[in-house]
Design an enzyme around this catalytic site. Structure first.
Site, PDB file in Angstrom:
ATOM      1  N   GLU A 353     -41.118 153.432  38.607  1.00 22.09           N
ATOM      2  CA  GLU A 353     -39.770 153.814  38.185  1.00 22.09           C
ATOM      3  C   GLU A 353     -38.677 153.094  38.955  1.00 22.09           C
ATOM      4  O   GLU A 353     -37.572 152.903  38.462  1.00 22.09           O
ATOM      5  CB  GLU A 353     -39.584 155.336  38.359  1.00 22.09           C
ATOM      6  CG  GLU A 353     -40.537 156.186  37.570  1.00 22.09           C
ATOM      7  CD  GLU A 353     -41.857 156.411  38.304  1.00 22.09           C
ATOM      8  OE1 GLU A 353     -41.950 156.031  39.493  1.00 22.09           O
ATOM      9  OE2 GLU A 353     -42.796 156.938  37.692  1.00 22.09           O
ATOM     10  N   ASP A 395     -28.801 113.412  42.984  1.00 18.42           N
ATOM     11  CA  ASP A 395     -28.050 112.161  43.021  1.00 18.42           C
ATOM     12  C   ASP A 395     -28.096 111.605  44.440  1.00 18.42           C
ATOM     13  O   ASP A 395     -28.519 112.281  45.376  1.00 18.42           O
ATOM     14  CB  ASP A 395     -26.602 112.412  42.589  1.00 18.42           C
ATOM     15  CG  ASP A 395     -25.854 111.112  42.278  1.00 18.42           C
ATOM     16  OD1 ASP A 395     -26.497 110.053  42.250  1.00 18.42           O
ATOM     17  OD2 ASP A 395     -24.635 111.182  42.080  1.00 18.42           O
ATOM     18  N   ASP A 663     -22.972 116.841  40.476  1.00 19.45           N
ATOM     19  CA  ASP A 663     -21.599 117.339  40.565  1.00 19.45           C
ATOM     20  C   ASP A 663     -20.637 116.650  39.613  1.00 19.45           C
ATOM     21  O   ASP A 663     -19.448 116.917  39.638  1.00 19.45           O
ATOM     22  CB  ASP A 663     -21.071 117.182  41.992  1.00 19.45           C
ATOM     23  CG  ASP A 663     -21.008 115.719  42.444  1.00 19.45           C
ATOM     24  OD1 ASP A 663     -21.496 114.841  41.688  1.00 19.45           O
ATOM     25  OD2 ASP A 663     -20.481 115.458  43.541  1.00 19.45           O
ATOM     26  N   ASN A 756     -45.040 161.014  43.864  1.00 22.97           N
ATOM     27  CA  ASN A 756     -44.598 159.733  43.312  1.00 22.97           C
ATOM     28  C   ASN A 756     -43.175 159.406  43.739  1.00 22.97           C
ATOM     29  O   ASN A 756     -42.852 158.266  44.093  1.00 22.97           O
ATOM     30  CB  ASN A 756     -44.704 159.783  41.787  1.00 22.97           C
ATOM     31  CG  ASN A 756     -44.632 158.402  41.158  1.00 22.97           C
ATOM     32  OD1 ASN A 756     -45.150 157.438  41.718  1.00 22.97           O
ATOM     33  ND2 ASN A 756     -43.992 158.307  40.009  1.00 22.97           N
ATOM     34  N   ASP A 760     -41.876 156.301  46.071  1.00 26.65           N
ATOM     35  CA  ASP A 760     -40.852 155.358  45.602  1.00 26.65           C
ATOM     36  C   ASP A 760     -39.702 155.252  46.587  1.00 26.65           C
ATOM     37  O   ASP A 760     -39.161 154.166  46.821  1.00 26.65           O
ATOM     38  CB  ASP A 760     -40.322 155.790  44.230  1.00 26.65           C
ATOM     39  CG  ASP A 760     -41.292 155.438  43.109  1.00 26.65           C
ATOM     40  OD1 ASP A 760     -42.068 154.478  43.286  1.00 26.65           O
ATOM     41  OD2 ASP A 760     -41.281 156.112  42.069  1.00 26.65           O
TER      42      ASP A 760
END
Length: 920
Positions: A353, A395, A663, A756, A760
């Site tokens: 969850e 570059d 850029d 649970n 969590d």
């Protein structure tokens, strides 16, 4: 009620993080131009645009209460207060009350609410109070975390500046007075009335100056234009740029085809223009249609797709397990309502969850940490690709080099120092109004010119032929005291030579024959070999009566010489390249520069050349040949924008996760083609819009630090997903076995939900956890299949010790009858919570936990606190509310033995898993 939970929640969280910002413009245009309505401008706006296109310029200015020299600062303040900022709110942040509702309205909380209502209807006030407290706690944690994440993301986006160049009338007068007082001082390289302002501060009536690389900041009427080509592909789907003019040349019913109107969010490909702002913000074409688009996102990232795959993995497992749990408990216990509630609780146990909150919090924290390393994340979900990147295309200029180009030499055709060449180059750079690049700045700042700045007073600009990436040259036309005109052209050597038929040597003009052409190329080759970037300068005289010029006039030029620039390598480049290589990132250089200069710079920074491939060669290759070539070469020179895009696409097709760092306007296509587009705050607008990551410092060292932080962030997200999936799978498997043999439920629905929830909550600190250095040394790719294997491998381990706990409670403590079920449930509640919480430390690292690798103190503190709460609940005054009972003291040595055995077996199996499958 619950099967689509992960997909729904994750999508909802992504939506709550979207803020009003210019960064979303291009993405929204992409979604708009696929709709039929995208080509149809709303009627009221269409009438205004047609009127502005038909009217002459004075009438347009009068209608807008504008002035050809721009608005005053007071005008701008008044209009900004009245009309609001130049922002398009295509998806507003959720108000606090609605966000709080979203934080509550997930199936986990809804199920708890159902249980609370049932408890209330059965007059169980204590259970109702406890469950209600749990719902409130879960909702508040999620709400607070998300609001903090949103604020952090918005603050980071605000650090990236996007500006427009405008003309302000009061500044014209002010600077004109300053010029009069300081006539003999330094001459500025750009018109004194122009200033840069944030896009959001633009108002109708502003005079904006546009050049190559600029985003169109609002809907505007062109006042003056020179070879102006605008890309409207994102709006109309047309791939070719459209030329725009100051006058309406061809009336049309479709406002999008008006030749003297430009639209917010499109961009200038080449040329230059000035324009007056007609509408801003939500009153623009873009703003009017934005509300019709339901989504402005690009296609989902690999991480989003992976989360969905994991959710469906758990959903399929739930579809199999939950009905079995329901039927087994219903038939064996006879209480179908209790069996139904228990099955729903099991389904909740299968679903992580906290996943949306953990993902959002981890990404936001990672983005904040990256910002401290000068890396700004525009799209939080792009962090996964950042960590997975194994090829970086970059570059040369400003990345490998210092980005501080100096004019090193100015020579004639034969390589001798020439002041005349310097003069022509200076006039060209001074009078051009297009995109002034580093080379132009180097010419204008050249020390030798400071005493000769008055030379521009003898010249007047006549016209300009702006730069574009096809010709790779640009020209200005000046008049010397009205006597005659001079067209002065500068650009890439080969492109300028293509327009020359004459050459000037010792003041004499000669035909450019084969022998002289070979000598010219030898001189420029020698300069390139020294690491100098060479720009050719040519000119021709034209009649004073000629006032309008085009590309066709760039012919029969006389080559007068070259200007050569030096851009020294950065001291940090070599160690940065080594660091990137050590972390599994292969660097490839993509540049439009000369191959000789590029090769010399690469050698100086320690980048070993695996072969140089030129743009003309890329042009002739088919997809199969290019796929091989991009693997065999690491330096690509003389590239056009299309070449860069093809190379990036070829690397991606080969299975690489490709980052592109650029850029310039010529980098925009490649930035969007890459998995992760990287630009810098000083980049042109179109490059910043196309990028996912913005660097506040143009350095590979900064980039390398950002890559590592991105991998740490990704690792922490994977920790939660892997640990939750495996532990939840083990719990449900244990529940299924226990349900088949026990005469009572192994754990009540309320107890299972509390366990649970506590687990969590213990995971909230995962975003703050440390990550082993070994885990971030290589690119991290998302592999949903690995999650399933991990779950099936480690999940049953916890079930073995659950079964041992069942045997302990049944045979040792004699909790074997319905009357003793609370003792049984209390014993398993504690073991289950302790092992579930400790597994965080066991599986967070492939090393030995607590010895070779320790969790960060917030995670250690949180898991310790949750374990203490889990042990205290059956022993404390709240035990009766959860139908728990105190455990005998003899239970706790067994608890220690079970937890220790679980830790040892998990460590042993972890070693086996590591040898067999690897860790990530």
């Amino acid at each position: 009620m619950k099967l689509g939970m992960l997909r729904t929640l994750y999508a909802a969280f992504l939506r709550t993080r979207r803020a009003t910002h210019h960064f979303r413009r291009l993405a929204l245009f992409e979604s708009l131009h696929d709709q039929k309505s995208a080509r149809v401008v709303p009627e009221a706006l269409s009438r205004e645009l047609h009127r502005a296109a038909r009217d002459d310029i004075p009438a347009v200015l009068v209608h807008l209460r504008a002035h050809e020299d721009g608005l005053t600062s007071l005008d701008v303040e008044e209009r900004l207060d009245r009309l609001g900022p130049n922002e398009v709110e295509h998806e507003k942040p959720l108000p606090a009350w609605l966000h709080f509702w979203h934080a509550y309205s997930n199936p986990f909380n809804l199920l708890l609410t159902v249980l609370a209502v049932i408890s209330w209807l059965t007059d169980d006030v204590q259970a109702t109070t406890v469950i209600g407290t749990m719902v409130l706690l879960s909702t508040v944690i999620r709400f607070v975390q998300e609001r903090r994440s949103n604020r952090a993301a918005d603050a980071l986006k605000a650090m990236v500046s996007t500006t427009a160049t405008v003309v302000r009338r009061d500044l014209v007068r002010l600077r004109a007075a300053e010029d009069a007082r300081h006539f003999n001082m330094q001459v500025h390289s750009r018109p004194p009335a122009q200033i840069e302002v944030p896009l959001r501060e633009l108002v109708p009536g502003e005079i904006v100056v546009l050049s190559a690389g600029d985003m169109i900041p609002a809907d505007c009427r062109i006042l003056a234009a020179k070879d102006l080509f605008v890309s409207q592909a994102a709006m109309t789907g047309e791939s070719l740029p459209v030329e725009k003019f100051a006058e309406l040349r061809a009336p049309t019913a479709n406002a999008l085809e008006l030749g003297n109107i430009v639209f917010m969010g499109t961009n200038v490909v080449s040329g230059a223009a000035s324009a007056v702002v007609l509408e801003t913000g939500n009153r623009t074409y873009f703003g009017t249609l934005a509300s019709r688009a339901t989504s402005a996102d690009r296609s989902g990232t690999a991480f989003q797709a992976g989360v969905n795959q994991v959710s469906w993995l758990l959903i399929r497992f739930a579809l199999v397990m939950v009905p079995i749990v329901l039927l087994v408990n219903g038939f064996t216990k006879g209480d179908w309502m209790e069996a139904f509630l228990f099955a729903l609780s099991v389904a909740v146990g299968l679903t992580p969850e906290m996943l949306p909150m953990i993902v959002t919090s981890t990404l936001a924290k990672g983005a904040v940490l990256m910002s401290r390393r000068q890396v700004i994340v525009k799209r939080l979900d792009a962090i996964q690709n950042f960590g997975a990147m194994d090829v970086l295309c970059t570059d040369k200029t400003g990345t490998l080099t210092r980005d501080k180009i100096v004019l090193e030499r100015h020579t004639d055709v034969l390589g001798q120092v020439s002041q005349e060449v310097l003069k022509h180059a200076y006039l060209n750079s001074y009078f051009q109004t297009g995109l002034k690049n580093l080379l132009d700045r180097a010419v204008l700042e050249h020390a030798e010119l400071q005493k000769e700045l008055k030379l521009v007073l003898d010249y007047r600009k006549v016209d300009e032929i702006p730069f574009d990436f096809e010709r790779r040259r640009m020209s200005v036309v000046v008049s010397e005291r009205g006597d005659h005109n001079e067209l002065i052209c500068k650009g890439a050597v080969e492109e300028v030579l293509a327009a020359c038929t004459w050459v000037q040597i010792d003041g004499m003009v000669r035909p450019l024959d084969g022998a002289l052409l070979a000598r010219v190329r030898q001189v420029t080759h020698d300069l390139n070999q020294e690491g100098l970037r060479v720009v050719a300068v040519a000119m021709k005289e034209t009649p004073a009566s000629m006032t309008t010029y085009s590309v066709a006039d760039e012919r029969d030029l006389t080559l007068v010489g070259y200007i050569a620039f030096l851009d020294p390598p950065k001291e940090s480049t070599a160690p940065a390249l080594r660091a990137l290589a050590a972390h599994g990132v292969d660097v490839k250089v993509l540049t439009g520069d000369n191959e000789l200069v590029t090769a010399k710079v690469c050698r100086e920074v320690g980048l070993e050349l695996d072969g140089v491939l030129l743009g003309p060669d890329v042009e002739t290759m088919d997809a199969a040949a290019l796929a091989q070539a991009v693997e065999a070469h690491n330096v690509f020179a003389r590239l056009s924008p299309l070449h860069k895009e093809r190379i990036v696409q070829a690397l991606r097709a080969n299975g690489h996760v490709v980052g592109f760092m650029g850029d310039g306007i010529n980098d925009a296509a490649a930035l969007r083609a890459a998995d992760i587009g990287i630009s810098v705050d000083s980049a042109v607008d179109i490059a910043k819009e196309a990028a996912d990551i913005i660097l506040l410092e143009k350095s590979l060292m900064v980039l390398e630090a950002g890559v590592i932080e991105g991998r740490r962030t990704f690792c922490n997200m994977l920790k939660y997903i892997r640990m939750t999936a495996s532990s939840n799978f083990g719990n449900v498997f244990s529940v299924l076995v226990a349900s088949a043999f026990l005469p009572f439920l192994p754990m009540l629905p309320l107890q299972l939900l509390v366990q649970n929830l506590l687990y969590d909550i213990s995971q909230i600190a995962i975003p703050f956890d440390k990550v082993d250095e070994e885990l971030v040394n290589r690119p991290l790719t998302w592999n949903p299949g690995d999650i399933g294997r991990f779950m099936l491998f480690f999940g049953p381990l916890s079930s073995l010790f659950d079964l041992a706990t069942f045997a302990l409670m049944w045979f040792v403590f004699h909790a074997s009858t319905p009357a003793q079920q609370s003792l049984f449930q209390s014993g398993w509640f504690v073991v289950g919570l302790v092992t579930q919480t400790l597994i965080v430390h066991m599986i967070r690292t492939p090393k030995l936990p607590f010895i070779q690798s320790r969790a960060a103190w917030p995670l250690t503190l949180m898991t310790g606190l949750i374990i203490a709460i889990g042990i205290y609940l059956p022993m404390g005054p709240l035990a009766a509310n959860f139908k728990l009972v105190p455990l005998p003291l003899a239970y706790f040595p067994w608890l220690v033995a079970i937890v220790l055995g679980y830790a040892l077996l998990t460590t042993a199996m972890k070693r086996f898993y590591l040898r067999r499958f690897g860790w990530m």
